[in-house]
Design an enzyme around this catalytic site. Structure first.
Site, PDB file in Angstrom:
ATOM      1  CG  HIS A   1      31.302  63.494  90.300  1.00 41.12           C
ATOM      2  ND1 HIS A   1      31.217  62.783  89.128  1.00 41.12           N
ATOM      3  CD2 HIS A   1      30.692  62.741  91.248  1.00 41.12           C
ATOM      4  CE1 HIS A   1      30.570  61.663  89.362  1.00 41.12           C
ATOM      5  NE2 HIS A   1      30.242  61.604  90.630  1.00 41.12           N
TER       6      HIS A   1
ATOM      7  CG  ASP B   1      28.938  62.007  99.174  1.00 43.58           C
ATOM      8  OD1 ASP B   1      27.906  61.403  99.477  1.00 43.58           O
ATOM      9  OD2 ASP B   1      29.851  61.511  98.491  1.00 43.58           O
TER      10      ASP B   1
HETATM   11  N1  CMC Z   1      39.456  69.718  96.925  1.00 39.21           N
HETATM   12  C1  CMC Z   1      40.581  70.233  96.402  1.00 39.21           C
HETATM   13  N2  CMC Z   1      41.099  69.868  95.201  1.00 39.21           N
HETATM   14  C2  CMC Z   1      40.439  68.920  94.528  1.00 39.21           C
HETATM   15  C3  CMC Z   1      39.265  68.330  95.006  1.00 39.21           C
HETATM   16  C4  CMC Z   1      38.770  68.770  96.259  1.00 39.21           C
HETATM   17  N3  CMC Z   1      37.654  68.249  96.764  1.00 39.21           N
HETATM   18  N4  CMC Z   1      38.819  67.412  94.123  1.00 39.21           N
HETATM   19  C5  CMC Z   1      39.695  67.423  93.113  1.00 39.21           C
HETATM   20  N5  CMC Z   1      40.671  68.339  93.342  1.00 39.21           N
HETATM   21  C6  CMC Z   1      41.788  68.682  92.438  1.00 39.21           C
HETATM   22  C7  CMC Z   1      42.852  67.598  92.459  1.00 39.21           C
HETATM   23  O1  CMC Z   1      43.833  67.884  93.418  1.00 39.21           O
HETATM   24  C8  CMC Z   1      43.364  67.646  91.044  1.00 39.21           C
HETATM   25  O2  CMC Z   1      44.224  68.735  90.924  1.00 39.21           O
HETATM   26  P1  CMC Z   1      45.496  68.666  89.892  1.00 39.21           P
HETATM   27  O3  CMC Z   1      44.895  68.485  88.538  1.00 39.21           O
HETATM   28  O4  CMC Z   1      46.174  69.986  90.090  1.00 39.21           O
HETATM   29  O5  CMC Z   1      46.308  67.501  90.343  1.00 39.21           O
HETATM   30  C9  CMC Z   1      42.118  67.979  90.217  1.00 39.21           C
HETATM   31  O6  CMC Z   1      41.245  68.678  91.116  1.00 39.21           O
HETATM   32  C10 CMC Z   1      41.397  66.771  89.653  1.00 39.21           C
HETATM   33  O7  CMC Z   1      41.150  65.870  90.731  1.00 39.21           O
HETATM   34  P2  CMC Z   1      41.356  64.303  90.640  1.00 39.21           P
HETATM   35  O8  CMC Z   1      41.537  63.767  92.017  1.00 39.21           O
HETATM   36  O9  CMC Z   1      42.381  63.971  89.614  1.00 39.21           O
HETATM   37  O10 CMC Z   1      39.919  63.882  90.080  1.00 39.21           O
HETATM   38  P3  CMC Z   1      39.266  62.460  90.181  1.00 39.21           P
HETATM   39  O11 CMC Z   1      38.234  62.423  89.124  1.00 39.21           O
HETATM   40  O12 CMC Z   1      40.302  61.404  90.190  1.00 39.21           O
HETATM   41  O13 CMC Z   1      38.583  62.467  91.640  1.00 39.21           O
HETATM   42  C11 CMC Z   1      37.049  62.851  93.405  1.00 39.21           C
HETATM   43  C12 CMC Z   1      37.259  62.760  91.890  1.00 39.21           C
HETATM   44  C13 CMC Z   1      35.561  62.919  93.706  1.00 39.21           C
HETATM   45  C14 CMC Z   1      37.628  61.589  94.073  1.00 39.21           C
HETATM   46  C15 CMC Z   1      37.763  64.111  93.943  1.00 39.21           C
HETATM   47  O14 CMC Z   1      37.175  65.264  93.383  1.00 39.21           O
HETATM   48  C16 CMC Z   1      37.750  64.196  95.465  1.00 39.21           C
HETATM   49  O15 CMC Z   1      38.628  63.634  96.120  1.00 39.21           O
HETATM   50  N6  CMC Z   1      36.742  64.903  96.084  1.00 39.21           N
HETATM   51  C17 CMC Z   1      36.600  64.944  97.518  1.00 39.21           C
HETATM   52  C18 CMC Z   1      35.919  63.678  98.035  1.00 39.21           C
HETATM   53  C19 CMC Z   1      34.453  63.639  97.673  1.00 39.21           C
HETATM   54  O16 CMC Z   1      33.715  64.601  97.825  1.00 39.21           O
HETATM   55  N7  CMC Z   1      33.983  62.462  97.211  1.00 39.21           N
HETATM   56  C20 CMC Z   1      32.588  62.228  96.825  1.00 39.21           C
HETATM   57  C21 CMC Z   1      32.461  61.984  95.369  1.00 39.21           C
HETATM   58  S1  CMC Z   1      30.804  62.089  94.715  1.00 39.21           S
HETATM   59  C22 CMC Z   1      29.811  60.853  95.364  1.00 39.21           C
HETATM   60  C23 CMC Z   1      30.457  59.592  95.694  1.00 39.21           C
HETATM   61  O17 CMC Z   1      31.113  58.951  94.890  1.00 39.21           O
HETATM   62  O18 CMC Z   1      30.266  59.178  96.829  1.00 39.21           O
END
Ligand code: CMC
Length: 381
Positions: A263, A320
């Site tokens: 998140h 989720d």
């Molecule tokens: N699985 C594996 N690695 C992950 C995941 C994951 N679910 N989420 C983040 N990471 C890693 C990402 O690769 C990055 O690594 P690095 O720093 O080495 O590049 C690090 O963690 C930080 O991630 P980010 O993508 O830069 O973080 P963000 O704040 O931009 O994204 C997020 C947040 C929710 C989009 C992301 O965690 C994600 O894609 N999660 C999976 C999809 C998901 O469950 N979404 C629902 C979000 S909560 C409710 C909603 O909004 O609906």
């Protein structure tokens, strides 16, 4: 001109002053208008929560009664909407249908009072969702039942069969109430920001909400609830080797992510995920069903949280991760999960739209760092 802050994804940009919800990502805390989510979930209905989010305070008995009655007054849709729905291909995703119908709804609303528009949406969105679902499964359309409370009406509109009496199950109503409350608002998430951004250009409420739905549909946002169940089903189908899937999520060359994990703000447990997990366990136990997906989800959580990759990056289950298990237990199929999220998020979107207007926020218009060609001349041969 001047100094531009480069902040892709607005990770460190505050775009407004807001008093609707508050997240402490380090502590894993969520407040709606100051009240902890843990208190709201046990003491309020979804419709009380909607009132709180929209108006800033919890309603007293008379206010709640009047709010519910006003919503019921708008509990129908123009028959032209049914015709439009009939003409949308059945293969189209329910989120695309919901977003399109919400947009066009505006054409059939005569009221110009802003307060009425919020009530129209609260009343009509469940009807659109139910009609979408019924079309998918080939059951004739249905009508709202003004004798029922908000969530019971929603359930009846989804699941009643023509010429058969529909028996409400309090366990299911309670679970639905809770899951809608958990989604009601979440400060400047992607869809809410979309709604505010459209509003800032003075676009109408219905088109702003419709755009919010389109943003929510995305897999990294609300679409994650469907993606989680699909992932868990795929893990089961491929033999249940959780470790393998965790390794896949860690592999930077693989675009796969562990859906329902991570998140932008929570760097500790998402408090909504903790509640959703309990609701999922309770509803499954109370309904006397066994769901291998719940057991698998718990195991995925346990294994991921033992892994240094997830711990170091502070990736915990988000809302989720368990919500789909609740939806499935109460009979809602996975293509409809994000629609349910939208029904829950509606009060939040509207409250932000309203707040944006009363703040008189300027039009949202970010800057960029240009990295294209320098000025050049066209040379045709
Ligand atoms: N699985 C594996 N690695 C992950 C995941 C994951 N679910 N989420 C983040 N990471 C890693 C990402 O690769 C990055 O690594 P690095 O720093 O080495 O590049 C690090 O963690 C930080 O991630 P980010 O993508 O830069 O973080 P963000 O704040 O931009 O994204 C997020 C947040 C929710 C989009 C992301 O965690 C994600 O894609 N999660 C999976 C999809 C998901 O469950 N979404 C629902 C979000 S909560 C409710 C909603 O909004 O609906």
């Amino acid at each position: 001109t001047g100094f531009i802050t480069f902040d892709p994804g607005f990770k460190n940009t505050g775009i407004t002053k807001s008093s609707i919800s508050f997240i402490d990502g380090e502590k894993g805390e969520l407040l709606y208008r100051g009240y902890p989510i843990e208190q709201i979930i046990n003491q309020c209905s979804f419709i009380e929560t909607s009132y709180l989010i929209l108006n800033g305070e919890l309603p007293n008995t008379a206010q709640l009664k009047s709010f519910s009655e006003k919503i019921k007054k708008f509990n129908s849709i123009h028959k032209e909407i049914n015709k439009i729905l009939d003409n949308i291909p059945n293969s189209y995703h329910p989120m695309g249908i919901l977003s399109s119908l919400t947009y066009i709804l505006d054409a059939f609303i005569n009221s110009l009072r802003e307060e009425d528009l919020y009530l129209h949406l609260l009343a009509k969105l469940p009807i659109l969702a139910a009609l979408t679902y019924r079309k998918k499964i080939g059951v004739p359309p249905t009508y709202a039942d003004p004798h029922l409370d908000y969530t019971s009406n929603l359930l009846k509109m989804f699941f009643s069969i023509p010429n058969q009496s529909y028996e409400l199950n309090p366990i299911i109503s309670d679970a639905l109430n809770k899951i809608l409350i958990l989604h009601a608002d979440h400060e400047q998430n992607c869809s809410t920001t979309t709604v505010r951004l459209l509003g800032s250009a003075h676009a109408g409420l219905f088109s702003s909400i419709s755009a919010g739905m389109s943003a929510l549909w995305g897999k990294l946002h609300g679409g994650a609830n469907q993606a989680v169940i699909e992932m868990l089903e795929a893990i089961l189908k491929s033999g249940g080797n959780i470790k393998k899937w965790i390794e896949k999520a860690k592999n930077k060359k693989d675009p796969f992510r562990l859906m329902g994990f991570g998140h932008r703000i929570y760097k500790n447990f998402d408090p909504r995920a903790k509640i959703a997990k309990k609701v999922a366990e309770n509803v499954i136990q109370q309904l006397g069903i066994s769901d291998p997906i719940l057991e698998l989800a718990k195991e995925v959580e346990r294994k991921a949280l033992q892994d240094s990759y997830f711990l170091e990056k502070k990736l915990y289950p988000n809302i989720d991760f368990y919500s789909g298990i609740i939806y499935q237990a109460i009979g809602i199929p996975k293509e409809m999960f994000t629609v349910m999220f939208a029904l829950g998020r509606l009060p939040g979107w509207m409250a932000h739209w309203k707040e944006m207007k009363s703040n008189k926020d300027p039009i949202g218009r970010p800057r960029q760092i240009y990295i294209g060609y320098k000025k050049r001349n066209i040379k045709k041969n």
